[in-house]
Design an enzyme around this catalytic site. Sequence first.
Site, PDB file in Angstrom:
ATOM      1  N   GLU A 134     -23.491 -17.764 -11.331  1.00  0.00           N
ATOM      2  CA  GLU A 134     -22.950 -16.582 -10.645  1.00  0.00           C
ATOM      3  C   GLU A 134     -23.701 -16.376  -9.336  1.00  0.00           C
ATOM      4  O   GLU A 134     -24.865 -16.701  -9.253  1.00  0.00           O
ATOM      5  CB  GLU A 134     -23.181 -15.320 -11.510  1.00  0.00           C
ATOM      6  N   ASP A 180       0.822  -1.217   0.000  1.00  0.00           N
ATOM      7  CA  ASP A 180       0.000   0.000   0.000  1.00  0.00           C
ATOM      8  C   ASP A 180       0.856   1.267   0.000  1.00  0.00           C
ATOM      9  O   ASP A 180       0.516   2.260  -0.629  1.00  0.00           O
ATOM     10  CB  ASP A 180      -0.897   0.033   1.250  1.00  0.00           C
ATOM     11  N   LYS A 213     -25.845 -14.241  -6.704  1.00  0.00           N
ATOM     12  CA  LYS A 213     -26.752 -13.113  -6.870  1.00  0.00           C
ATOM     13  C   LYS A 213     -26.447 -12.133  -5.748  1.00  0.00           C
ATOM     14  O   LYS A 213     -26.844 -12.316  -4.604  1.00  0.00           O
ATOM     15  CB  LYS A 213     -28.204 -13.571  -6.806  1.00  0.00           C
ATOM     16  N   GLU A 253     -23.734  -5.098 -10.465  1.00  0.00           N
ATOM     17  CA  GLU A 253     -24.304  -4.745  -9.177  1.00  0.00           C
ATOM     18  C   GLU A 253     -23.311  -3.901  -8.388  1.00  0.00           C
ATOM     19  O   GLU A 253     -22.133  -4.235  -8.317  1.00  0.00           O
ATOM     20  CB  GLU A 253     -24.600  -6.056  -8.415  1.00  0.00           C
TER      21      GLU A 253
HETATM   22  S1  IVH Z   1     -28.804 -10.828 -14.487  1.00  0.00           S
HETATM   23  C1  IVH Z   1     -31.807 -10.012 -17.706  1.00  0.00           C
HETATM   24  N1  IVH Z   1     -26.988 -11.619 -12.784  1.00  0.00           N
HETATM   25  O1  IVH Z   1     -30.788  -9.284  -9.467  1.00  0.00           O
HETATM   26  C2  IVH Z   1     -30.946 -10.397 -16.574  1.00  0.00           C
HETATM   27  N2  IVH Z   1     -28.667 -10.126 -12.021  1.00  0.00           N
HETATM   28  O2  IVH Z   1     -33.590 -10.003  -9.781  1.00  0.00           O
HETATM   29  C3  IVH Z   1     -30.840  -9.344 -15.561  1.00  0.00           C
HETATM   30  N3  IVH Z   1     -28.425  -9.457  -9.675  1.00  0.00           N
HETATM   31  O3  IVH Z   1     -31.721  -6.441 -11.291  1.00  0.00           O
HETATM   32  C4  IVH Z   1     -30.026  -9.569 -14.371  1.00  0.00           C
HETATM   33  N4  IVH Z   1     -26.598 -10.602  -9.280  1.00  0.00           N
HETATM   34  O4  IVH Z   1     -29.762  -6.261  -9.653  1.00  0.00           O
HETATM   35  C5  IVH Z   1     -28.089 -10.874 -12.980  1.00  0.00           C
HETATM   36  N5  IVH Z   1     -25.273 -12.367 -11.381  1.00  0.00           N
HETATM   37  C6  IVH Z   1     -26.386 -11.614 -11.581  1.00  0.00           C
HETATM   38  C7  IVH Z   1     -26.945 -10.837 -10.551  1.00  0.00           C
HETATM   39  C8  IVH Z   1     -28.103 -10.108 -10.813  1.00  0.00           C
HETATM   40  C9  IVH Z   1     -27.494  -9.764  -8.768  1.00  0.00           C
HETATM   41  C10 IVH Z   1     -29.589  -8.560  -9.416  1.00  0.00           C
HETATM   42  C11 IVH Z   1     -29.729  -7.450 -10.422  1.00  0.00           C
HETATM   43  C12 IVH Z   1     -31.071  -7.654 -11.071  1.00  0.00           C
HETATM   44  C13 IVH Z   1     -31.786  -8.484 -10.046  1.00  0.00           C
HETATM   45  C14 IVH Z   1     -32.832  -9.330 -10.719  1.00  0.00           C
END
Ligand code: IVH
Length: 797
Positions: free
Chosen positions: A126, A35, A128, A186
């Site tokens: 992935e 750092d 969420k 995100e």
């Molecule tokens: S894909 C059309 N991938 O979950 C596909 N969403 O419930 C759109 N989110 O609005 C989203 N991790 O804020 C996707 N690996 C991920 C995600 C993810 C978090 C959130 C995102 C989205 C919401 C949908």
Amino acid sequence: MTDSQTAAQRIAQLRSELDAHNYRYYVLDEPSVPDAEYDRLFRELKALEEEHPDLVSAESPTQRVGGAAAAAFGEVRHEVPMLSLGNAFEEQDLLDFDRRVREGLADQLPAGDLFGGGAEVEYSCEPKLDGLAVSLLYENGRLTRGATRGDGSTGEDISANVRTVRNIPLRLQGEGWPAVLEVRGEVYMSKAGFDALNARQMESGGKTFANPRNAAAGSLRQLDPKITASRPLEFCAYGFGRVEGGSLPDTQVGILEAFKAWGVPISRELKRVQGVAGCQAYYADIGERRDSLAYEIDGVVFKVNRIDFQRELGFRAREPRWAVAHKFPAREELTELLDVEFQVGRTGAVTPVARLKPVQVAGVTVSNATLHNMDEVARLGLMIGDTVIIRRAGDVIPQVMQVVSERRPADARPVRVPEHCPVCGSQVERTQLVKRAKGRESVSEGAIYRCVGRLFCQAQLKQSIIHFVSRRAMDIDGLGDKIVEQLVDKGLVKSPADLFTLTYEQVVELEGFADLSTRNLLSAIADSRRPSLARFIYALGIPDVGEETAKLLARALGSLARIERALPEVLTYLPDVGAEVAYEIHNFFADEHNRKVIEQLLDETHGIALQEEGELAAEFAACATLADFIAKLDIAGIAATGAKKLAESAGDLEGIVALSQDWLTLSVSKALNEKAKQSLRDYFADPQRVARARAIEAQLREFGMHWQSERKVAEGLPLAGQTWVLTGTLEAMSRDVAKDKLESLGAKVAGSVSAKTHCVVAGPGAGSKLAKAQELGVAVMDEEGLLALLAAHGLSA
Ligand code: IVH
């Protein structure tokens, strides 16, 4: 070359070097420089940019501090709508999703086998993340816009804010990116970042957040980007929107890997699997590791990996047919606060506990939650009858996070602390915070309420005994909580001393006891009769005195008699003992009831023989100076410097008292200013203060203190001032024992290695601490080396 040309070159060089370090740090998770080196480059760049303001660019790593505040956010239309995901709660939902995918792709997939098994689909998996969705627009590799999802077609322009998020690249690196690329992902806050932010908010009296998601959303949607810049936000990409002037790889995993190469952070947990079975295994694996991840997740997302298949499947309403979110059980639920009851702990603290309408949270029925203390009740604004958000994560006790104030019923009742102890009926008193400054005491109300019943209170008695016999205290084997409860309930034990007069007949009568177990327990009690002074002090359960403080008291003062008699002011000369702890210790021993219990424990009938050290530690004798002593008297206007001058001119306390009363000498003295002279006179004009100061000085001398002009900490001990770290397994002794021995030689034993560590003792199985020591060039020795060192100082294993 002109001066500004060379500056421009150096600036460009510094920026690309800093960008490269950022990439390794945030995207690859492999920091390349310490750092301090990063900070040095950063400061150089900042200085150059200050000298040449015309060379500052929006992409410079120095520009993440946040610009001017806005009056409102602008609007952003999403050309490619930002959609949401369908949810799978049960395994069956996931199987249905996979079936629909395979049916939708029937023409493209190879035919199934004769036994009805269809071909498997490849999925990208992935986590969420639980934060908020953000779109980042890169034009010619430069970040030009950031937007929230909004309603999916229109969001808010948060460009200034996203630029402050440390791991969002302001420029794409590498090559091959499309001229226009919209990255979606995100913005979230790690659990550690969230805790740190809330601690900071609490300290500054600001608003605290109920969970990392709210904290991330609240931090990103700030009109003043400087506030956003001060919050620990992170970004993780999971998809894309607009793509023009180029193309992306043809699979989801391929695209995310390309993002990573371009400097855009993606999940470390990204994985490609075959078929729904692969998804199920991923779900189970991440579910198991959910608590140890650095951030909150509420599920995992499965996406058909091939982009052409995604196109083929398309959308239904506002959800893609090619992706699904498989949710984990929720950790937060709504329920009703039925009542608040009060529990009495070891030190008599009466703590509020929430009785809840039973609710399932993450697979467990929750009907109680801790409320910590009345300050927490006030912070939450809690009333009985409220609907509350409760949270249960991992093995942490369920917590009340928030009140849903809109749902407060008309007959909600305030939470009131009982006037009498619910267990013993004694008075309940609010603790007072006593502040001592400028020779005066000021008292304010504390957050803790205490039952004054002490060992007469069965709740306190039980907890005290449980603590007294615990492993790190008197270490009486076989005396579990349930047995202690029986002993107390039957009236056989009314104080810790009674343990030592228990008879065979009394114990054998207890539930679950027979001949052998009775004899075992009695001999365990007998064996505990020769505790070290430190263990005994810890076992007494003095409020605020943990194991470390107990060891310190034992080592520094060497005998129970001295600890009992020590004036609070004298105790504050010990390292890490502040005024509050000092008064707790003093008050504990001043208490007649406590004295009686200790006296009993040590009398012939009960037979405890302390293994005292007897000697005063040299570190204590040498830790005070006359100047400290004067400064600690807290005379108005006489702080460190004044105290030092006074000490030099007067020599000892009597000299100072004499000086304060000798107006003539004092008035010509150059050591103090007029105001300080006046307050010195006023201070010692009070005979009680003179007497107190003399008493403190006398005790310090009695305890071996000798005034000296320079502080010499722990000078008598061979390892004084050194920090040691123990790691791996030791064979000849446990790590706890090794720690005790090193401490008795004056060393501090720490849990982690830093450049300041003096030496690391590494046994077999040592891992990251050993590696760190080697990296930092810290001395390392094995157990044999340690044994030799101890032997050299007359200690055996
Ligand atoms: S894909 C059309 N991938 O979950 C596909 N969403 O419930 C759109 N989110 O609005 C989203 N991790 O804020 C996707 N690996 C991920 C995600 C993810 C978090 C959130 C995102 C989205 C919401 C949908």
